[in-house]
Design a protein around this motif. Sequence first.
Motif, PDB file in Angstrom:
ATOM      1  N   LEU A   6      11.583  -1.023  -1.478  1.00  0.00           N
ATOM      2  CA  LEU A   6      10.676  -1.902  -0.741  1.00  0.00           C
ATOM      3  C   LEU A   6       9.888  -2.814  -1.676  1.00  0.00           C
ATOM      4  O   LEU A   6       9.697  -3.994  -1.380  1.00  0.00           O
ATOM      5  N   SER A   7       9.459  -2.287  -2.790  1.00  0.00           N
ATOM      6  CA  SER A   7       8.737  -3.101  -3.767  1.00  0.00           C
ATOM      7  C   SER A   7       9.633  -4.236  -4.268  1.00  0.00           C
ATOM      8  O   SER A   7       9.197  -5.387  -4.378  1.00  0.00           O
ATOM      9  N   ASP A   8      10.871  -3.918  -4.531  1.00  0.00           N
ATOM     10  CA  ASP A   8      11.840  -4.916  -4.974  1.00  0.00           C
ATOM     11  C   ASP A   8      12.058  -5.979  -3.899  1.00  0.00           C
ATOM     12  O   ASP A   8      12.087  -7.179  -4.186  1.00  0.00           O
ATOM     13  N   MET A   9      12.185  -5.550  -2.657  1.00  0.00           N
ATOM     14  CA  MET A   9      12.399  -6.493  -1.556  1.00  0.00           C
ATOM     15  C   MET A   9      11.184  -7.398  -1.348  1.00  0.00           C
ATOM     16  O   MET A   9      11.333  -8.593  -1.090  1.00  0.00           O
ATOM     17  N   VAL A  10       9.999  -6.836  -1.459  1.00  0.00           N
ATOM     18  CA  VAL A  10       8.785  -7.646  -1.317  1.00  0.00           C
ATOM     19  C   VAL A  10       8.719  -8.684  -2.434  1.00  0.00           C
ATOM     20  O   VAL A  10       8.431  -9.859  -2.183  1.00  0.00           O
ATOM     21  N   ASP A  11       9.018  -8.259  -3.662  1.00  0.00           N
ATOM     22  CA  ASP A  11       9.031  -9.205  -4.780  1.00  0.00           C
ATOM     23  C   ASP A  11      10.037 -10.325  -4.529  1.00  0.00           C
ATOM     24  O   ASP A  11       9.750 -11.498  -4.766  1.00  0.00           O
ATOM     25  N   LYS A  12      11.219  -9.962  -4.055  1.00  0.00           N
ATOM     26  CA  LYS A  12      12.265 -10.954  -3.798  1.00  0.00           C
ATOM     27  C   LYS A  12      11.891 -11.886  -2.648  1.00  0.00           C
ATOM     28  O   LYS A  12      12.337 -13.032  -2.614  1.00  0.00           O
ATOM     29  N   SER A  13      11.070 -11.416  -1.725  1.00  0.00           N
ATOM     30  CA  SER A  13      10.699 -12.242  -0.578  1.00  0.00           C
ATOM     31  C   SER A  13       9.870 -13.456  -0.991  1.00  0.00           C
ATOM     32  O   SER A  13       9.808 -14.444  -0.265  1.00  0.00           O
ATOM     33  N   TYR A  14       9.257 -13.410  -2.164  1.00  0.00           N
ATOM     34  CA  TYR A  14       8.465 -14.538  -2.650  1.00  0.00           C
ATOM     35  C   TYR A  14       9.339 -15.648  -3.238  1.00  0.00           C
ATOM     36  O   TYR A  14       8.879 -16.761  -3.417  1.00  0.00           O
ATOM     37  N   GLU A  28       0.836  -1.200   0.000  1.00  0.00           N
ATOM     38  CA  GLU A  28       0.000   0.000   0.000  1.00  0.00           C
ATOM     39  C   GLU A  28       0.872   1.251   0.000  1.00  0.00           C
ATOM     40  O   GLU A  28       0.605   2.205  -0.730  1.00  0.00           O
ATOM     41  N   TYR A  29       1.918   1.257   0.832  1.00  0.00           N
ATOM     42  CA  TYR A  29       2.841   2.384   0.854  1.00  0.00           C
ATOM     43  C   TYR A  29       3.453   2.597  -0.536  1.00  0.00           C
ATOM     44  O   TYR A  29       3.536   3.730  -1.020  1.00  0.00           O
ATOM     45  N   CYS A  30       3.860   1.508  -1.176  1.00  0.00           N
ATOM     46  CA  CYS A  30       4.495   1.608  -2.491  1.00  0.00           C
ATOM     47  C   CYS A  30       3.535   2.138  -3.547  1.00  0.00           C
ATOM     48  O   CYS A  30       3.941   2.908  -4.428  1.00  0.00           O
ATOM     49  N   ARG A  31       2.265   1.753  -3.464  1.00  0.00           N
ATOM     50  CA  ARG A  31       1.269   2.269  -4.412  1.00  0.00           C
ATOM     51  C   ARG A  31       1.030   3.761  -4.209  1.00  0.00           C
ATOM     52  O   ARG A  31       0.828   4.497  -5.163  1.00  0.00           O
ATOM     53  N   LYS A  32       1.056   4.207  -2.971  1.00  0.00           N
ATOM     54  CA  LYS A  32       0.799   5.618  -2.672  1.00  0.00           C
ATOM     55  C   LYS A  32       2.004   6.513  -2.965  1.00  0.00           C
ATOM     56  O   LYS A  32       1.852   7.714  -3.123  1.00  0.00           O
ATOM     57  N   ASN A  33       3.211   5.932  -2.993  1.00  0.00           N
ATOM     58  CA  ASN A  33       4.445   6.701  -3.195  1.00  0.00           C
ATOM     59  C   ASN A  33       5.298   6.055  -4.288  1.00  0.00           C
ATOM     60  O   ASN A  33       6.454   5.708  -4.044  1.00  0.00           O
ATOM     61  N   PRO A  34       4.752   5.902  -5.491  1.00  0.00           N
ATOM     62  CA  PRO A  34       5.436   5.093  -6.508  1.00  0.00           C
ATOM     63  C   PRO A  34       6.751   5.678  -7.034  1.00  0.00           C
ATOM     64  O   PRO A  34       7.551   4.946  -7.598  1.00  0.00           O
ATOM     65  N   ARG A  35       6.985   6.932  -6.854  1.00  0.00           N
ATOM     66  CA  ARG A  35       8.166   7.558  -7.464  1.00  0.00           C
ATOM     67  C   ARG A  35       9.324   7.781  -6.499  1.00  0.00           C
ATOM     68  O   ARG A  35      10.281   8.462  -6.836  1.00  0.00           O
ATOM     69  N   THR A  36       9.239   7.206  -5.317  1.00  0.00           N
ATOM     70  CA  THR A  36      10.316   7.414  -4.347  1.00  0.00           C
ATOM     71  C   THR A  36      11.307   6.247  -4.377  1.00  0.00           C
ATOM     72  O   THR A  36      10.962   5.127  -4.742  1.00  0.00           O
ATOM     73  N   LYS A  37      12.535   6.535  -3.990  1.00  0.00           N
ATOM     74  CA  LYS A  37      13.558   5.493  -3.920  1.00  0.00           C
ATOM     75  C   LYS A  37      13.181   4.452  -2.874  1.00  0.00           C
ATOM     76  O   LYS A  37      13.413   3.254  -3.054  1.00  0.00           O
ATOM     77  N   LYS A  38      12.582   4.913  -1.789  1.00  0.00           N
ATOM     78  CA  LYS A  38      12.173   4.011  -0.715  1.00  0.00           C
ATOM     79  C   LYS A  38      11.140   3.008  -1.237  1.00  0.00           C
ATOM     80  O   LYS A  38      11.262   1.803  -0.997  1.00  0.00           O
TER      81      LYS A  38
END
Length: 66
Positions: A19-27, A5-15
């Motif tokens: 985090l999106s990359d880390m979540v994807d990798k966690s799978y 949800e945070y990533c959807r609300k702030n799509p253009r930030t480095k953070k």
Amino acid sequence: MIIEEYCRKNPRTKKAAFLSDMVDKSYDLEYEPSEWEMLHLAELIDRERNPELQEALEDLDDFMCI
């Protein structure tokens, strides 16, 4: 869900990108995060002001360390 949800609300930030990359990798159960990734995640946890997001980041950190 909180991190996504945070990533959807702030799509253009480095953070959000990190985090999106880390979540994807966690799978990927065979993925082993680099030392840099884990240090950066720990830094984000320490700086996070939103308690719900901080807890979600801590859960991600715990999961990635298994």
